[in-house]
Design a protein around this motif. Structure first.
Motif, PDB file in Angstrom:
ATOM      1  N   ILE A 139      28.559  24.576  29.208  1.00 24.07           N
ATOM      2  CA  ILE A 139      29.269  25.661  28.527  1.00 24.07           C
ATOM      3  C   ILE A 139      29.916  25.144  27.251  1.00 24.07           C
ATOM      4  N   GLU A 140      30.396  23.900  27.344  1.00 21.25           N
ATOM      5  CA  GLU A 140      31.174  23.366  26.230  1.00 21.25           C
ATOM      6  C   GLU A 140      31.189  21.847  26.321  1.00 21.25           C
ATOM      7  N   SER A 141      31.150  21.172  25.182  1.00 18.22           N
ATOM      8  CA  SER A 141      31.296  19.723  25.212  1.00 18.22           C
ATOM      9  C   SER A 141      32.037  19.273  23.974  1.00 18.22           C
ATOM     10  N   GLY A 142      32.693  18.125  24.088  1.00 15.88           N
ATOM     11  CA  GLY A 142      33.422  17.598  22.939  1.00 15.88           C
ATOM     12  C   GLY A 142      34.253  16.412  23.348  1.00 15.88           C
ATOM     13  N   PRO A 143      34.954  15.821  22.386  1.00 19.12           N
ATOM     14  CA  PRO A 143      35.864  14.730  22.728  1.00 19.12           C
ATOM     15  C   PRO A 143      36.954  15.258  23.663  1.00 19.12           C
ATOM     16  N   PRO A 144      37.494  14.403  24.527  1.00 21.71           N
ATOM     17  CA  PRO A 144      38.452  14.887  25.519  1.00 21.71           C
ATOM     18  C   PRO A 144      39.650  15.618  24.912  1.00 21.71           C
ATOM     19  N   GLU A 145      40.147  15.115  23.777  1.00 21.82           N
ATOM     20  CA  GLU A 145      41.346  15.766  23.222  1.00 21.82           C
ATOM     21  C   GLU A 145      41.035  17.213  22.818  1.00 21.82           C
ATOM     22  N   GLN A 146      39.778  17.438  22.384  1.00 24.06           N
ATOM     23  CA  GLN A 146      39.392  18.807  22.013  1.00 24.06           C
ATOM     24  C   GLN A 146      39.160  19.670  23.258  1.00 24.06           C
ATOM     25  N   LEU A 147      38.378  19.120  24.213  1.00 22.78           N
ATOM     26  CA  LEU A 147      38.017  19.939  25.369  1.00 22.78           C
ATOM     27  C   LEU A 147      39.231  20.267  26.234  1.00 22.78           C
ATOM     28  N   PHE A 148      40.112  19.272  26.403  1.00 25.18           N
ATOM     29  CA  PHE A 148      41.298  19.523  27.232  1.00 25.18           C
ATOM     30  C   PHE A 148      42.412  20.174  26.412  1.00 25.18           C
ATOM     31  N   GLY A 149      42.489  19.798  25.119  1.00 25.91           N
ATOM     32  CA  GLY A 149      43.597  20.274  24.292  1.00 25.91           C
ATOM     33  C   GLY A 149      43.396  21.690  23.781  1.00 25.91           C
ATOM     34  N   SER A 150      42.158  22.001  23.363  1.00 30.09           N
ATOM     35  CA  SER A 150      41.928  23.356  22.867  1.00 30.09           C
ATOM     36  C   SER A 150      40.532  23.845  23.269  1.00 30.09           C
ATOM     37  N   PRO A 151      40.364  24.074  24.585  1.00 31.08           N
ATOM     38  CA  PRO A 151      39.061  24.578  25.044  1.00 31.08           C
ATOM     39  C   PRO A 151      38.738  25.906  24.379  1.00 31.08           C
ATOM     40  N   GLN A 152      37.418  26.075  24.049  1.00 32.34           N
ATOM     41  CA  GLN A 152      37.017  27.251  23.271  1.00 32.34           C
ATOM     42  C   GLN A 152      36.568  28.420  24.143  1.00 32.34           C
ATOM     43  N   HIS A 153      36.013  28.098  25.305  1.00 37.21           N
ATOM     44  CA  HIS A 153      35.395  29.150  26.110  1.00 37.21           C
ATOM     45  C   HIS A 153      36.316  29.586  27.255  1.00 37.21           C
ATOM     46  N   GLU A 154      36.226  30.863  27.567  1.00 35.69           N
ATOM     47  CA  GLU A 154      37.068  31.410  28.642  1.00 35.69           C
ATOM     48  C   GLU A 154      36.836  30.673  29.951  1.00 35.69           C
ATOM     49  N   ARG A 155      35.543  30.357  30.215  1.00 35.67           N
ATOM     50  CA  ARG A 155      35.241  29.706  31.491  1.00 35.67           C
ATOM     51  C   ARG A 155      35.847  28.305  31.566  1.00 35.67           C
ATOM     52  N   THR A 156      35.850  27.599  30.434  1.00 33.55           N
ATOM     53  CA  THR A 156      36.485  26.271  30.402  1.00 33.55           C
ATOM     54  C   THR A 156      37.983  26.409  30.636  1.00 33.55           C
ATOM     55  N   LYS A 157      38.580  27.371  29.955  1.00 30.84           N
ATOM     56  CA  LYS A 157      40.033  27.588  30.112  1.00 30.84           C
ATOM     57  C   LYS A 157      40.374  27.894  31.555  1.00 30.84           C
ATOM     58  N   ALA A 158      39.553  28.766  32.164  1.00 26.61           N
ATOM     59  CA  ALA A 158      39.820  29.164  33.553  1.00 26.61           C
ATOM     60  C   ALA A 158      39.694  27.959  34.479  1.00 26.61           C
ATOM     61  N   PHE A 159      38.660  27.143  34.243  1.00 28.87           N
ATOM     62  CA  PHE A 159      38.446  25.976  35.109  1.00 28.87           C
ATOM     63  C   PHE A 159      39.590  24.981  34.952  1.00 28.87           C
ATOM     64  N   LEU A 160      39.977  24.682  33.727  1.00 25.68           N
ATOM     65  CA  LEU A 160      41.032  23.698  33.497  1.00 25.68           C
ATOM     66  C   LEU A 160      42.370  24.234  33.993  1.00 25.68           C
ATOM     67  N   GLY A 161      42.567  25.500  33.824  1.00 20.17           N
ATOM     68  CA  GLY A 161      43.791  26.120  34.331  1.00 20.17           C
ATOM     69  C   GLY A 161      43.937  25.919  35.814  1.00 20.17           C
ATOM     70  N   ARG A 162      42.789  25.926  36.474  1.00 23.77           N
ATOM     71  CA  ARG A 162      42.754  25.749  37.913  1.00 23.77           C
ATOM     72  C   ARG A 162      42.993  24.316  38.352  1.00 23.77           C
ATOM     73  N   SER A 163      42.511  23.364  37.520  1.00 24.87           N
ATOM     74  CA  SER A 163      42.508  22.005  38.044  1.00 24.87           C
ATOM     75  C   SER A 163      43.720  21.185  37.618  1.00 24.87           C
ATOM     76  N   TYR A 164      44.615  21.775  36.892  1.00 25.86           N
ATOM     77  CA  TYR A 164      45.838  21.026  36.580  1.00 25.86           C
ATOM     78  C   TYR A 164      46.945  21.352  37.561  1.00 25.86           C
TER      79      TYR A 164
END
Ligand code: ADP
Ligand code: MG
Length: 247
Positions: free
Chosen positions: A222-247
């Motif tokens: 769905i999305e890829s990038g350096p960790p600071e980008q993917l964790f710091g400012s995820p672009q896709h709703e699905r990434t946001k939802a997943f990260l929101g869940r796992s923190y």
């Protein structure tokens, strides 16, 4: 330089599309963390790279050679040679229970490469030292903790001098207090510029050690990038939802 080039990878089980045109590259010295929900295809993708699964379409190139091109596999001899460039570490260690630690390390290189006993002995003791298990060469796996077993599995994979190491949730079967010692070994490999793909739920590790993160969901990257980008400012709703869940 790309060590792994994957394009348009497709895999289905019956009507279930598990990998849907997966495309990504791994460069030398990259540490790629693959994250995503259970069932998203992470293990299937990793297992396809080492030919533990056969794909239904797409291309996998390893160090410039085709493992499979447009869904057509190379000859068995070629496949063997190409997959030997990769080492794999599994969630459940997969050590041989009837062999000692040292025998686990030396078995494959003895059979495959026919190295001398002295060379194997030297190398296995160096690698046991590297993973912090000096003195455990004669132990059987049953006598080791989960963290020690996984460190043996890492040393065993390194015995074959792989160009890239693949890890499929290497700490998911471990008690939390044993996770750190395995992650520490992986971190030190990264510092020595080992090229690695790590499927993991350890977001702290991904953030700290990975050079790039791939987020998979439902058979797609769905999305890829350096960790600071993917964790710091995820672009896709699905990434946001997943990260929101796992923190
Ligand atoms: P992940 O590692 O991200 O949890 P997997 O690659 O293990 O995902 O699985 C992806 C999907 O493929 C899941 O829906 C899983 O049930 C299915 N799957 C995996 N292996 C098989 C198999 N041998 N037969 C049928 N379905 C499978
Ligand atoms: Mg999995």
């Amino acid at each position: 330089m790309a060590i792994i080039e994957v394009s348009g990878l497709k895999k289905s089980y019956g009507t279930l599309d598990v990998l849907k045109r997966i495309t990504f590259d791994v460069s030398k010295n990259d540490v790629v963390a693959v994250i995503g929900p259970s069932g998203s295809g992470k293990s299937t993708m990793l297992r396809s790279l080492v030919h533990l699964e056969e794909v239904n379409g797409g291309t996998i190139r390893v160090a410039g050679e085709d493992l499979v091109r447009d869904g057509v596999y190379s000859k068995p001899q070629e496949i063997k040679r190409i997959t030997a460039k990769m080492g794999m570490v599994f969630q459940h260690f997969n050590l041989f229970p009837h062999l000692t630690v040292q025998e686990n390390l030396e078995l494959a290189p003895r059979l495959v490469k026919g190295e001398s006993s002295e060379a194997l002995r030297r190398r296995s003791s160096e690698l046991l030292e590297k993973v912090g298990l000096t003195g455990r060469a004669a132990a059987y796996p049953a006598k080791l903790s989960g963290g020690q077993k996984q460190r043996v599995a890492i040393a065993r994979a390194l015995m074959m001098n792989p160009e890239i190491l693949l890890f499929d949730e290497p700490t998911s079967a471990l008690d939390p207090e044993l996770t750190g010692e395995v992650l520490q070994v992986m971190k030190s490999l990264a510092e020595e510029h080992m090229t690695m793909i790590v499927v993991t739920h350890e977001m702290g590790f991904a953030r700290e050690v990975a050079s790039r993160v791939l987020f998979m969901d439902n058979g797609e990257i769905i999305e890829s990038g350096p960790p600071e980008q993917l964790f710091g400012s995820p672009q896709h709703e699905r990434t946001k939802a997943f990260l929101g869940r796992s923190y």
